[in-house]
Design a protein around this motif. Structure first.
Motif, PDB file in Angstrom:
ATOM      1  N   LEU A 172      43.212  27.594  31.177  1.00  0.00           N
ATOM      2  CA  LEU A 172      43.596  27.083  32.491  1.00  0.00           C
ATOM      3  C   LEU A 172      42.582  27.542  33.529  1.00  0.00           C
ATOM      4  CD1 LEU A 172      45.831  25.483  33.917  1.00  0.00           C
ATOM      5  CD2 LEU A 172      47.025  27.641  34.306  1.00  0.00           C
ATOM      6  N   ASP A 173      41.877  26.601  34.102  1.00  0.00           N
ATOM      7  CA  ASP A 173      40.819  26.910  35.056  1.00  0.00           C
ATOM      8  C   ASP A 173      41.368  27.687  36.252  1.00  0.00           C
ATOM      9  OD1 ASP A 173      38.149  26.733  36.063  1.00  0.00           O
ATOM     10  OD2 ASP A 173      38.829  25.189  37.458  1.00  0.00           O
ATOM     11  N   GLY A 174      40.737  28.800  36.548  1.00  0.00           N
ATOM     12  CA  GLY A 174      41.133  29.594  37.706  1.00  0.00           C
ATOM     13  C   GLY A 174      42.259  30.571  37.463  1.00  0.00           C
ATOM     14  N   PHE A 175      42.839  30.559  36.263  1.00  0.00           N
ATOM     15  CA  PHE A 175      43.938  31.494  36.001  1.00  0.00           C
ATOM     16  C   PHE A 175      43.406  32.922  35.966  1.00  0.00           C
ATOM     17  CE2 PHE A 175      46.491  34.228  33.377  1.00  0.00           C
ATOM     18  CZ  PHE A 175      47.778  33.964  33.818  1.00  0.00           C
ATOM     19  N   HIS A 176      44.147  33.836  36.597  1.00  0.00           N
ATOM     20  CA  HIS A 176      43.778  35.243  36.513  1.00  0.00           C
ATOM     21  C   HIS A 176      44.970  36.129  36.831  1.00  0.00           C
ATOM     22  CE1 HIS A 176      43.164  34.249  40.771  1.00  0.00           C
ATOM     23  NE2 HIS A 176      43.371  35.526  41.043  1.00  0.00           N
ATOM     24  N   VAL A 177      44.867  37.366  36.382  1.00  0.00           N
ATOM     25  CA  VAL A 177      45.855  38.390  36.704  1.00  0.00           C
ATOM     26  C   VAL A 177      45.340  39.156  37.912  1.00  0.00           C
ATOM     27  CG1 VAL A 177      47.048  40.462  35.903  1.00  0.00           C
ATOM     28  CG2 VAL A 177      46.580  38.593  34.302  1.00  0.00           C
ATOM     29  N   ASP A 178      46.145  39.214  38.949  1.00  0.00           N
ATOM     30  CA  ASP A 178      45.792  39.943  40.168  1.00  0.00           C
ATOM     31  C   ASP A 178      46.541  41.270  40.144  1.00  0.00           C
ATOM     32  OD1 ASP A 178      45.090  40.810  42.667  1.00  0.00           O
ATOM     33  OD2 ASP A 178      46.241  39.307  43.772  1.00  0.00           O
ATOM     34  N   ARG A 191      54.887  39.331  40.289  1.00  0.00           N
ATOM     35  CA  ARG A 191      55.358  38.114  40.932  1.00  0.00           C
ATOM     36  C   ARG A 191      54.451  36.950  40.571  1.00  0.00           C
ATOM     37  NH1 ARG A 191      53.735  40.987  45.788  1.00  0.00           N
ATOM     38  NH2 ARG A 191      51.707  40.264  46.528  1.00  0.00           N
ATOM     39  N   VAL A 192      54.998  35.771  40.741  1.00  0.00           N
ATOM     40  CA  VAL A 192      54.255  34.527  40.560  1.00  0.00           C
ATOM     41  C   VAL A 192      54.406  33.734  41.841  1.00  0.00           C
ATOM     42  CG1 VAL A 192      54.172  32.345  39.287  1.00  0.00           C
ATOM     43  CG2 VAL A 192      54.568  34.485  38.063  1.00  0.00           C
ATOM     44  N   ASN A 197      47.649  29.534  40.159  1.00  0.00           N
ATOM     45  CA  ASN A 197      47.369  29.953  38.782  1.00  0.00           C
ATOM     46  C   ASN A 197      47.118  31.461  38.732  1.00  0.00           C
ATOM     47  OD1 ASN A 197      47.624  27.335  37.887  1.00  0.00           O
ATOM     48  ND2 ASN A 197      45.431  26.907  37.944  1.00  0.00           N
ATOM     49  N   ILE A 198      48.086  32.201  39.221  1.00  0.00           N
ATOM     50  CA  ILE A 198      47.949  33.653  39.346  1.00  0.00           C
ATOM     51  C   ILE A 198      49.244  34.329  38.905  1.00  0.00           C
ATOM     52  CG2 ILE A 198      47.508  35.582  40.932  1.00  0.00           C
ATOM     53  CD1 ILE A 198      46.283  33.530  42.872  1.00  0.00           C
ATOM     54  N   ILE A 199      49.101  35.414  38.172  1.00  0.00           N
ATOM     55  CA  ILE A 199      50.211  36.327  37.941  1.00  0.00           C
ATOM     56  C   ILE A 199      49.824  37.658  38.569  1.00  0.00           C
ATOM     57  CG2 ILE A 199      51.452  37.690  36.208  1.00  0.00           C
ATOM     58  CD1 ILE A 199      51.450  35.283  34.394  1.00  0.00           C
ATOM     59  N   VAL A 200      50.655  38.148  39.469  1.00  0.00           N
ATOM     60  CA  VAL A 200      50.401  39.418  40.142  1.00  0.00           C
ATOM     61  C   VAL A 200      51.183  40.511  39.426  1.00  0.00           C
ATOM     62  CG1 VAL A 200      50.530  40.689  42.314  1.00  0.00           C
ATOM     63  CG2 VAL A 200      50.130  38.212  42.345  1.00  0.00           C
ATOM     64  N   LEU A 201      50.502  41.595  39.071  1.00  0.00           N
ATOM     65  CA  LEU A 201      51.159  42.745  38.459  1.00  0.00           C
ATOM     66  C   LEU A 201      50.810  44.002  39.244  1.00  0.00           C
ATOM     67  CD1 LEU A 201      50.547  42.162  34.627  1.00  0.00           C
ATOM     68  CD2 LEU A 201      52.658  41.743  35.910  1.00  0.00           C
TER      69      LEU A 201
END
Length: 302
Positions: A172-178, A191-192, A197-201
């Motif tokens: 998935l283009d641009g997906f990343h874990v922040d 959180r989402v 296209n981000i998952i924040v941890l």
């Protein structure tokens, strides 16, 4: 959102098989600091580029490209790229945010799906947002499809962090874990954000999940569930007491996370809930809940 510098660093990092955690350790920084640089929440320190170059053993050409990306990032003003009507809305929101009623702020916050430290999987104190209904059977089936996409049938533990940090980025283009520090996130563990296209941890959860802490792995899977099933939810309200639990986003995410970590395909290999917890690399309480649910569903012996 990733900056030009963040995109360049992240591509180099993934190409070299480095986790965000690996780069943090190699540069003597925290995971949250590295993530903040990549997403533009912090400015790029003067010496940081050279630290990254040494840590990644970059070639002269790679360093030049990284320097150009850093220059573009320092000049970038993200709001300026928005359409005129959106720029006007952002400016108006910034001017009026202190005047917004608390009820409106609460509604806005519902757009963001969160995991909090005082929440216990399957026994959460708060109701989740109302989402389209999904039965246990449907969620379990979806979790099995996701599992089959990423790992072979024989693997018992689901490598959630490898999936989030490396494999999702290739799909998935641009997906990343922040990764964000505890000071900024407080009791939120993850959180989402709807539409992103981000998952924040939270930093301790991110690092704990990589170190195979069962609760943190569950949280990562829980947020993965929100990302896959709920990130398109834009207008949200809390589920009312009279509405069914299977319309609750938190219940759905817990059910998905538990099913993903303890797959029905491996039940015959477990001697007890504690054994399942060890083999699935999940917390004992979560494994106990899943064991009880599978027993009630008649899954053992199938």
């Amino acid at each position: 959102m990733l900056t030009p510098f963040g995109i360049a660093v992240r591509k180099l990092r993934l190409d070299k098989g480095m986790r965000l955690l690996d780069l943090a350790e190699a540069t003597g920084r925290s995971s949250a600091f590295i993530s903040a640089i990549e997403t533009g929440r912090k400015p790029i320190p003067d010496a940081y580029l050279l630290s990254v170059a040494r840590a990644m053993k970059l070639s002269a050409a790679e360093i030049r490209e990284l320097r150009r990306a850093a220059d573009r990032t320092r000049k970038e003003v993200p709001v300026a790229t928005l359409p005129a009507d959106q720029r006007e809305l952002v400016a108006a929101f910034a001017r009026k945010i202190d005047e917004l009623p608390l009820s409106m702020m609460a509604d806005l916050k519902k757009v963001i799906l969160k995991s909090k430290s005082d929440d216990v999987p399957f026994h959460r104190k708060r109701r989740g947002i109302y989402v389209p209904p999904m039965s246990t059977e449907v969620i379990r089936g979806f979790a099995e499809k996701v599992r089959s996409t990423f790992v072979d049938n024989e693997r018992i533990d689901f490598p959630i962090m490898e999936i989030l940090e490396f494999k999702m980025a290739s799909l998935l283009d641009g997906f990343h874990v922040d990764v964000q520090d505890k000071e900024s996130m407080g009791s939120e563990e993850g959180r989402v954000v709807a539409g992103e296209n981000i998952i924040v941890l939270r930093e301790d959860v991110y690092e704990g999940a990589w170190k195979e802490n069962g609760r943190d792995r569950f949280t990562a899977c829980h947020e993965f569930a929100h990302f896959l099933m709920h990130r398109t939810v834009t207008m949200a309200r809390m589920r009312d007491d009279g509405e069914k639990i299977y319309c609750d986003a938190e219940w759905q995410a817990d059910t998905f996370a538990g099913s993903l970590l303890m797959s029905t395909r491996h039940l015959s290999r477990f001697k007890s809930p504690d054994d399942a917890a060890v083999q699935c690399k999940m917390s004992a309480p979560a494994a106990e809940v899943m064991w009880t649910k599978y027993q009630a569903e008649g899954r053992f012996g199938q």
